[in-house]
Enzyme design. Structure first.
Site, short mmCIF file in Angstrom:
data_model
loop_
_atom_site.label_atom_id
_atom_site.label_comp_id
_atom_site.label_asym_id
_atom_site.label_seq_id
_atom_site.Cartn_x
_atom_site.Cartn_y
_atom_site.Cartn_z
N CYS A 85 7.65 6.44 -0.37
CA CYS A 85 7.86 5.91 0.98
C CYS A 85 6.99 4.67 1.17
O CYS A 85 5.79 4.71 0.92
CB CYS A 85 7.51 6.97 2.02
SG CYS A 85 7.60 6.37 3.72
N CYS A 88 4.08 5.39 3.88
CA CYS A 88 2.89 6.23 3.68
C CYS A 88 2.63 6.60 2.22
O CYS A 88 1.72 7.37 1.95
CB CYS A 88 3.01 7.50 4.51
SG CYS A 88 4.30 8.64 3.95
N CYS A 133 11.21 10.42 5.67
CA CYS A 133 9.99 10.88 5.00
C CYS A 133 9.39 12.02 5.81
O CYS A 133 9.20 11.91 7.02
CB CYS A 133 9.02 9.71 4.89
SG CYS A 133 7.38 10.18 4.29
N CYS A 136 5.56 10.69 7.29
CA CYS A 136 5.43 9.69 8.36
C CYS A 136 6.66 9.59 9.25
O CYS A 136 6.67 8.85 10.22
CB CYS A 136 5.09 8.32 7.78
SG CYS A 136 6.45 7.50 6.91
N CYS A 156 21.49 8.02 -0.25
CA CYS A 156 21.71 6.58 -0.20
C CYS A 156 20.55 5.97 0.59
O CYS A 156 20.47 6.14 1.80
CB CYS A 156 23.06 6.32 0.46
SG CYS A 156 23.60 4.62 0.40
#
Length: 167
Positions: A85, A88, A133, A136, A156
């Site tokens: 991510c 984070c 995510c 976060c 995707c």
């Protein structure tokens, strides 16, 4: 008789449309992954996110925008490693699960367990499953049932929401 049927059909369709529109909210992100419930990333303000992230990454991660297809350099990333991510650094996808979906966005058939949360998204008028995510709550993309084996899923992802960490 035709007028009665038309009126009843119209009433039924309008009622169904009203019900559908009432349910067309973005919903709350599934924050049920207990290990991240107290993450400091969940206390970052919108202004702090804006300062931390480049423009389009901010728009995608924090406001569920979508990057244009075929613009991410991660489409051509084929090395061994992990996609994390951008908000984070939580590991989301192992490179071995990446595949070329032909859609123009980095796509994966599986994710690292516990790294994603899901919610229903009606932004384009039809229900889709958005994922984000788990740490976060940054928007990543949408999951579809047209991926390869073994899962049959296609995660995707917006490339601007990810960073690649080589093995």
């Amino acid at each position: 008789m035709t007028h009665v049927l038309t009126t009843s059909r119209r009433t039924l369709l309008l009622g169904a449309a009203a019900t559908a529109l009432a349910s067309c909210t973005s919903g709350e992100a599934d924050a049920s992954v207990a290990q991240y419930a107290n993450s400091p990333f969940r206390r970052v303000t919108d202004a702090q996110w804006r300062a931390r992230l480049p423009g389009l990454s901010y728009d995608v991660l924090r406001h569920e925008a979508t990057e244009r297809p075929f613009t991410s350099p991660l489409n051509d990333e084929h090395r061994a490693g992990t996609f994390v991510c951008r908000g984070c650094d939580l590991p989301l996808f192992a490179s071995r699960t990446k595949f070329d979906s032909g859609t123009g966005w980095p796509s994966f058939y599986d994710y690292i367990p516990g790294s994603l949360g899901m919610k229903q998204d009606f932004a384009i008028g039809i229900p889709r499953t958005e994922y984000h995510c788990a740490r976060c709550l940054g928007h990543q993309g949408h999951v579809f049932d047209d991926g390869p084996r073994p899962t049959g899923k296609r995660y995707c992802n917006n490339g601007v929401a990810l960073t690649f960490r080589p093995a």
